[in-house]
Scaffold this motif. Structure first.
Motif, mmCIF file in Angstrom:
data_model
loop_
_atom_site.group_PDB
_atom_site.id
_atom_site.type_symbol
_atom_site.label_atom_id
_atom_site.label_comp_id
_atom_site.label_asym_id
_atom_site.label_seq_id
_atom_site.Cartn_x
_atom_site.Cartn_y
_atom_site.Cartn_z
ATOM 1 N N TYR A 112 0.869 -1.149 -0.003
ATOM 2 C CA TYR A 112 -0.008 0.053 -0.064
ATOM 3 C C TYR A 112 0.942 1.164 -0.014
ATOM 4 N N SER A 113 0.541 2.157 -0.869
ATOM 5 C CA SER A 113 1.281 3.644 -0.734
ATOM 6 C C SER A 113 -0.016 4.543 -1.587
ATOM 7 N N GLY A 114 0.643 5.639 -1.943
ATOM 8 C CA GLY A 114 -0.411 6.649 -2.311
ATOM 9 C C GLY A 114 0.074 7.495 -3.313
ATOM 10 N N ALA A 115 -0.502 8.256 -4.116
ATOM 11 C CA ALA A 115 -0.270 9.232 -5.064
ATOM 12 C C ALA A 115 -0.103 10.684 -4.554
ATOM 13 N N GLY A 116 -0.039 10.961 -3.195
ATOM 14 C CA GLY A 116 0.207 12.169 -2.530
ATOM 15 C C GLY A 116 1.537 12.186 -1.668
ATOM 16 N N VAL A 117 1.612 13.164 -1.073
ATOM 17 C CA VAL A 117 2.686 13.411 -0.298
ATOM 18 C C VAL A 117 2.831 12.490 0.954
ATOM 19 N N TRP A 142 10.993 -6.244 -2.671
ATOM 20 C CA TRP A 142 10.374 -6.754 -1.314
ATOM 21 C C TRP A 142 9.656 -8.243 -1.546
ATOM 22 N N GLY A 143 9.311 -8.478 -2.815
ATOM 23 C CA GLY A 143 8.650 -9.466 -3.389
ATOM 24 C C GLY A 143 7.080 -9.030 -3.519
ATOM 25 N N GLY A 144 6.865 -7.938 -3.615
ATOM 26 C CA GLY A 144 5.375 -7.212 -3.826
ATOM 27 C C GLY A 144 4.936 -7.977 -4.743
ATOM 28 N N ASP A 145 3.485 -8.394 -4.587
ATOM 29 C CA ASP A 145 2.679 -8.728 -5.757
ATOM 30 C C ASP A 145 1.751 -8.067 -6.182
ATOM 31 N N ALA A 146 1.063 -7.033 -5.551
ATOM 32 C CA ALA A 146 -0.046 -6.111 -5.632
ATOM 33 C C ALA A 146 0.455 -4.747 -4.915
ATOM 34 N N LEU A 147 -0.200 -3.750 -5.544
ATOM 35 C CA LEU A 147 0.064 -2.351 -4.940
ATOM 36 C C LEU A 147 -1.377 -1.567 -5.056
ATOM 37 N N LYS A 148 -2.007 -1.386 -3.846
ATOM 38 C CA LYS A 148 -3.092 -0.406 -3.778
ATOM 39 C C LYS A 148 -2.414 0.926 -3.594
ATOM 40 N N TYR A 149 -2.734 1.841 -4.271
ATOM 41 C CA TYR A 149 -2.461 3.173 -4.823
ATOM 42 C C TYR A 149 -3.262 4.196 -4.567
ATOM 43 N N ASP A 150 -3.388 4.945 -3.046
ATOM 44 C CA ASP A 150 -4.426 5.829 -2.797
ATOM 45 C C ASP A 150 -4.155 7.177 -3.245
ATOM 46 N N ASN A 151 -5.084 8.034 -2.519
ATOM 47 C CA ASN A 151 -5.329 9.397 -3.022
ATOM 48 C C ASN A 151 -5.290 10.503 -1.963
ATOM 49 N N CYS A 152 -4.603 10.245 -0.824
ATOM 50 C CA CYS A 152 -4.522 11.079 0.323
ATOM 51 C C CYS A 152 -3.396 12.104 -0.070
ATOM 52 N N TRP A 153 -3.877 13.613 0.535
ATOM 53 C CA TRP A 153 -2.909 14.597 0.272
ATOM 54 C C TRP A 153 -2.476 14.765 -1.165
ATOM 55 N N ALA A 154 -3.544 15.020 -2.073
ATOM 56 C CA ALA A 154 -3.156 14.771 -3.376
ATOM 57 C C ALA A 154 -2.657 16.406 -3.740
ATOM 58 N N ASN A 155 -2.873 17.354 -2.897
ATOM 59 C CA ASN A 155 -2.582 18.489 -3.310
ATOM 60 C C ASN A 155 -0.972 18.744 -3.021
ATOM 61 N N ILE A 156 -0.301 18.355 -4.077
ATOM 62 C CA ILE A 156 1.225 18.026 -3.796
ATOM 63 C C ILE A 156 1.857 19.481 -3.768
ATOM 64 N N ASP A 157 1.284 20.515 -4.562
ATOM 65 C CA ASP A 157 1.836 21.819 -4.398
ATOM 66 C C ASP A 157 1.656 22.749 -2.972
ATOM 67 N N PHE A 192 -1.585 -3.445 -10.140
ATOM 68 C CA PHE A 192 -1.964 -2.091 -9.739
ATOM 69 C C PHE A 192 -3.303 -1.868 -9.807
ATOM 70 N N SER A 193 -3.812 -1.355 -8.441
ATOM 71 C CA SER A 193 -5.056 -1.002 -7.998
ATOM 72 C C SER A 193 -5.240 0.574 -7.508
ATOM 73 N N ILE A 194 -5.760 1.182 -8.598
ATOM 74 C CA ILE A 194 -5.871 2.727 -8.233
ATOM 75 C C ILE A 194 -6.784 3.020 -7.303
ATOM 76 N N CYS A 195 -6.744 3.886 -6.398
ATOM 77 C CA CYS A 195 -7.642 4.008 -5.440
ATOM 78 C C CYS A 195 -7.904 5.434 -5.370
ATOM 79 N N GLN A 196 -8.388 5.975 -6.373
ATOM 80 C CA GLN A 196 -8.691 7.467 -6.341
ATOM 81 C C GLN A 196 -9.965 8.008 -6.084
ATOM 82 N N TRP A 197 -10.931 7.093 -5.898
ATOM 83 C CA TRP A 197 -12.090 7.545 -4.998
ATOM 84 C C TRP A 197 -13.073 8.068 -6.156
ATOM 85 N N GLY A 198 -12.877 7.981 -7.538
ATOM 86 C CA GLY A 198 -13.616 8.591 -8.567
ATOM 87 C C GLY A 198 -13.801 10.160 -8.632
ATOM 88 N N VAL A 199 -12.619 10.757 -7.926
ATOM 89 C CA VAL A 199 -12.881 12.160 -8.022
ATOM 90 C C VAL A 199 -12.535 12.774 -9.511
#
Length: 549
Positions: A112-117, A142-157, A192-199
């Motif tokens: 698990y990680s995210g596309a935010g800060v 690390w031997g990862g087989d899947a990644l859930k990629y979240d959307n918190c703190w998306a205002n990176i600027d 790769f599982s995108i978890c962008q919430w439909g925004v």
């Protein structure tokens, strides 16, 4: 037109709409995730205990094989050389060792990680944006087989707002495309599982280019109304999904204790036929999760619907809002169909399903999936009895397939008589016909169509309502958001009947259609059909009506 689609699935298949795509997961992923029960506080003991539980309870044998520690696993800071790393107090053995442990059980290591800060965690552990390439290589090492990629703190600027439903970015796909490219560069297949919430807009268009699954909604809640909200948001994605590209309706709440037995079966069944990933959110522990809930999760026949090799999401084909039930249908492999009859009402009811609705004239033996019994052969219609909040799942071996080529008469909304606040507006070239719609359907507004044909028989007619609804419940998901807009329709001054319209597509130029049955038509082109916005909320935008005479 209805037709039976047949295909095969396999790793490496190219999707017809995305020739360069590689299928990492031919069927929807299945597994267990820590978030729904443990929130952002996973640790090594929790993950290992639940992993063993999947094996000991037989859940891994059913297909639940991806184990994912969700938010809260990383160290707050990266290493001196900029590498993401685990919190040693929570995971003393480290993540390479955790991956080896899971693989030793015959399971897969989900990350698990995210596309935010930062991650979605109280301690704001580092996420991945800006570190995509190095993190992808770390996850692979690390031997990862899947990644859930979240959307918190998306205002990176600006690094403001933990959750932002109106981010400053112009193109939400950019952050997720960067991680997709990075994963493609490593020497390991990672789902790769995108978890962008439909925004934002056009989720179904851009997400399938980069993700193997993509979240369509805000987080599921452990209550019944959340099921209605998410099912309504899933409806339009049938045009975008297929083998290796699946919508994610969020993790399962089966076993968390808030839903009744029938509601848990309803929830699980609708996720299954929608081809959503089946990710357990309750503990894989028989002393915490009830035997009934574990039996629902372990139902091999329902899981088989989700894992069917055709990969086709079931489609809403008829909604009966006032009667409070829906009919969904989808093709399965081996010339079969699945029908889902969803009773949203608290009350029991019996309904007759016209088999022609699903393109079948005569069916061989029909199978009731939850009851695990055959119902016999049917021709014309099948009657089903439904308990309150029950979703009946039926499998039909198709012996005769109807092909519909009947062209309806079409009445553009902008040609009707507009009253109240209703007004004609452009909706772009994708909104047919002539790129027009009627919008601003506030309470008391209406569109009246005159000289509508009732054909040579009159009586009941099938009406296809072209509409646009992108009133997505994001912030309102936590209160009363439903992802629906309402209209009433009446014929020749008869009593208005109400229909609830789900989300229709990616933006205000992409239309949806809901087919309904209306009574009261006279013979010939002498009918008046009125569409109104009832209640306190505005109706959807109306594009036009297709009348099958």
């Amino acid at each position: 037109m209805l037709s039976l689609l047949t295909t095969t699935a396999g790793v490496g298949l190219a999707l017809p709409w995305l020739a360069a795509a590689v299928v990492h997961t031919p069927t929807p992923p299945m597994g267990w995730n820590s978030y729904n029960y443990y929130n952002c506080y996973p640790n090594e003991t929790i993950i290992k205990d639940n992993a063993r539980g999947l094996v000991e309870l037989g859940l891994s044998a059913v297909g639940y094989d991806v184990v994912t520690p969700d938010c809260g696993w990383p160290s707050k800071n990266r290493t001196a050389d900029g590498q993401i790393t685990w919190n040693p107090e929570l995971f003393p053995s480290g993540f390479p060792a955790l991956g080896e442990y899971l693989h030793g059980l015959g399971l897969k290591f989900g990350l698990y990680s995210g596309a935010g800060v930062w991650e979605c965690t109280p301690d704001n552990g580092d996420a991945t944006v800006g570190h995509e390439v190095e993190d992808a290589h770390t996850f692979a090492a690390w031997g990862g087989d899947a990644l859930k990629y979240d959307n918190c703190w998306a205002n990176i600027d600006t690094m403001i707002r933990f959750v932002d439903y109106n981010p400053s970015e112009k193109d939400p796909s950019v952050r997720f495309a960067a991680m997709s490219d990075a994963l493609d560069s490593v020497n390991r297949s990672i789902v790769f599982s995108i978890c962008q919430w439909g925004v934002g807009q056009d989720l179904g268009v851009w997400a399938l280019k980069y993700g193997d699954t993509w979240r369509i909604s805000n987080d599921i809640q452990d209550n019944w109304k959340s099921i209605w909200r998410i099912v309504n948001q899933a409806v339009p994605y049938v045009k975008h999904t297929g083998i290796g590209k699946y919508i994610d309706m969020d993790m399962l709440t089966v076993g968390l204790g808030a839903l009744s037995y029938e509601e848990e079966r309803f929830h699980f069944g609708m996720w299954a036929i929608s081809k959503s990933p089946l990710v357990i959110g309750a503990p894989a522990n028989a002393s915490i999760t009830s035997e009934e809930s574990l039996a629902i999760l372990s139902n091999k026949d329902v899981v088989a619907l989700n894992q069917d090799l055709l990969g086709e999401q079931a489609q809403l084909i008829r909604r009966y809002t006032e009667e409070e039930y829906d009919i969904f249908a989808g093709n399965l492999s081996e010339s079969r169909k699945v029908i889902g009859v969803a009773n949203w009402s608290n009350s029991s009811k019996s309904v007759n399903i016209d088999l022609q609705l699903v393109g079948v004239q005569k069916s061989g033996n029909i199978r009731d999936v939850w009851a695990a019994k055959d119902l016999g052969q049917y021709e014309g219609a099948v009657k089903v009895d439904l308990k309150g909040h029950e979703a009946k799942l039926l499998i039909l071996p198709v012996s005769a397939q109807l092909i519909y080529d009947v062209e309806p008469l079409y009445y553009p909304a902008a040609t009707g008589i507009l009253q109240g606040d209703a007004m004609s507006a452009s909706c772009g070239g994708g909104c047919l016909p002539k790129g027009s719609k009627v919008t601003n359907m506030t309470v008391g507004s209406s569109v009246t169509f005159s000289n509508v044909s009732g054909g040579v028989l009159g009586g009941m007619k099938l009406i296809g309502i072209d509409y646009i609804n992108y009133d997505v419940a994001l912030a309102s998901a936590w209160t009363n958001g439903t992802n629906t807009r309402n209209f009433t329709l009446s014929v020749n001054g008869g009593e208005p009947r109400r229909w609830s319209f789900p989300i229709s597509g990616g933006d205000w130029y992409e239309t949806g259609r809901l087919d309904v049955l209306l009574e009261g038509f006279h013979v010939g082109s002498v009918n008046e059909l009125r569409v109104e916005a009832p209640g306190l909320d505005p109706g959807a935008d109306l594009v036009g009506l297709a009348v099958y005479t």
